[in-house]
Design an enzyme around this catalytic site. Structure first.
Site, PDB file in Angstrom:
ATOM      1  N   PRO A   2       0.822  -1.206   0.000  1.00  0.00           N
ATOM      2  CA  PRO A   2       0.000   0.000   0.000  1.00  0.00           C
ATOM      3  C   PRO A   2       0.860   1.262   0.000  1.00  0.00           C
ATOM      4  O   PRO A   2       1.701   1.452   0.882  1.00  0.00           O
ATOM      5  CB  PRO A   2      -0.785  -0.108   1.316  1.00  0.00           C
ATOM      6  CG  PRO A   2      -0.475  -1.459   1.877  1.00  0.00           C
ATOM      7  CD  PRO A   2       0.828  -1.858   1.301  1.00  0.00           C
ATOM      8  N   GLU A   3       0.637   2.097  -0.991  1.00  0.00           N
ATOM      9  CA  GLU A   3       1.277   3.407  -1.067  1.00  0.00           C
ATOM     10  C   GLU A   3       0.194   4.447  -0.740  1.00  0.00           C
ATOM     11  O   GLU A   3      -0.890   4.083  -0.304  1.00  0.00           O
ATOM     12  CB  GLU A   3       1.881   3.610  -2.461  1.00  0.00           C
ATOM     13  CG  GLU A   3       2.835   2.468  -2.843  1.00  0.00           C
ATOM     14  CD  GLU A   3       3.451   2.606  -4.226  1.00  0.00           C
ATOM     15  OE1 GLU A   3       3.615   3.740  -4.687  1.00  0.00           O
ATOM     16  OE2 GLU A   3       3.762   1.573  -4.839  1.00  0.00           O
ATOM     17  N   ARG A 113       2.513 -11.033   5.773  1.00  0.00           N
ATOM     18  CA  ARG A 113       3.963 -11.046   5.996  1.00  0.00           C
ATOM     19  C   ARG A 113       4.376 -10.510   7.366  1.00  0.00           C
ATOM     20  O   ARG A 113       5.553 -10.542   7.688  1.00  0.00           O
ATOM     21  CB  ARG A 113       4.651 -10.272   4.867  1.00  0.00           C
ATOM     22  CG  ARG A 113       4.472 -10.984   3.529  1.00  0.00           C
ATOM     23  CD  ARG A 113       5.160 -10.274   2.395  1.00  0.00           C
ATOM     24  NE  ARG A 113       6.602 -10.343   2.518  1.00  0.00           N
ATOM     25  CZ  ARG A 113       7.445  -9.806   1.645  1.00  0.00           C
ATOM     26  NH1 ARG A 113       6.968  -9.175   0.593  1.00  0.00           N
ATOM     27  NH2 ARG A 113       8.731  -9.912   1.813  1.00  0.00           N
TER      28      ARG A 113
END
Length: 277
Positions: A2-3, A113
């Site tokens: 996500p940016e 992750r």
DNA sequence: TTTGGTGTTTCGAG
DNA sequence: CCTCGAAACACCAA
């Protein structure tokens, strides 16, 4: 993953779903390292009975303002997700922190992750003060960008990824902005003319706004891929001109797009449009 | 089956 | 100040 556009999408989703105003009635922590600055017991004790007053974004942080002037900062890193769902829902194995709310819903943090982090603090500035300007804000002008760049001897790509230089850009939108501005990612920042800086400024703002308008970029469909707080994929992949389009044609000139590594990050360029000076 | 790559950030060495 | 490599961790495609 996500940016800025993806984080903005999630914040808008959660605001639309009326998260502000809700009170945390309890919490469960299933992976303690997600809570960066507190033990699980301290976190649960401090968050319980707090009301969420406001929800906003700064850089790639989701910020929940709480009623005792503390804040919960959430960073999704590579594969984090944040969403609301019924308390009765079975826990997914990748849901590592669950906040129970007073309306029979949970705010759940999911992260395959486990790189994402949550920070509950009364002094958020120790983290937020190091961030560069918001690229979509009115304060981020061409004039300011010129000042920021003229003293920098670094290569453009690593510089734009540096959150202390400018906030919110990641690998996707950086490659897209450099392509739009016809700049090679290895160009030294201080060598840019004011005209090229203006072009880059426009390109950065364009690709980020386009990403928001399309509710983020989702590539592939794995468990680590971007999904909004409404569990929807973003629609922005169709607007990517170079990112992960290696060996496909440049939409502008037809040249085959190349993939190179810069600063250990995969980088996509059109070798004809983006000449290394 | 094994390997290499992944959209992020931080740290330390040089 | 800058660059590089590694680490945190799980998954996926080859």
């Amino acid at each position: 993953m996500p940016e800025l556009p993806e984080v903005e999408t999630i914040v808008r989703n959660l605001n639309a779903a009326s998260l502000p105003g809700k009170t945390v009635t309890g919490a469960n922590i299933y992976w303690r390292k997600i809570i960066a600055n507190l033990s699980p017991g301290e976190f649960i004790q401090k968050i319980t009975n707090r009301t969420i007053v406001k929800l906003r974004r700064r850089a790639k942080f989701i910020i929940l303002d709480l009623d005792n002037s503390s804040q919960l900062l959430v960073h999704l890193r590579m594969s984090g997700r944040l969403y609301l769902g019924p308390t009765s829902a079975t826990r997914n194995k990748h849901e590592h922190v669950i906040l129970h709310l007073n309306d029979n819903r949970d705010l759940r943090f999911y992260d395959t992750r486990k790189f994402g982090r949550m920070i509950l603090t009364k002094n958020p500035d120790t983290i937020l003060q190091n961030l560069g300007p918001e690229p979509l804000s009115d304060e981020f002008t061409v004039k300011q960008f010129i000042t920021m760049l003229k003293s920098k001897t670094r290569q453009l790509k690593p510089l734009l990824l540096d959150q202390t230089f400018i906030a919110g850009l990641g690998n996707i939108y950086t490659d897209e902005a450099l392509w739009r501005a016809r700049l090679h990612p290895l160009t030294i920042a201080a060598t840019l003319t004011p005209y090229k800086i203006s072009t880059l400024h426009t390109a950065i703002r364009f690709v980020l706004q386009q990403g928001i308008d399309n509710q983020g970029t989702s590539l592939g469909d794995g468990q680590s891929n971007f999904a909004s707080a409404e569990n929807r994929r973003g629609n922005n992949a169709r607007n990517l001109m170079v990112f992960r389009r290696t060996d496909q044609e440049c939409p502008r000139c037809g040249t085959k797009i190349k993939r190179i590594i810069i600063g250990q990050r995969s980088t996509h360029i059109c070798p004809k449009c983006q000449k290394h000076p």
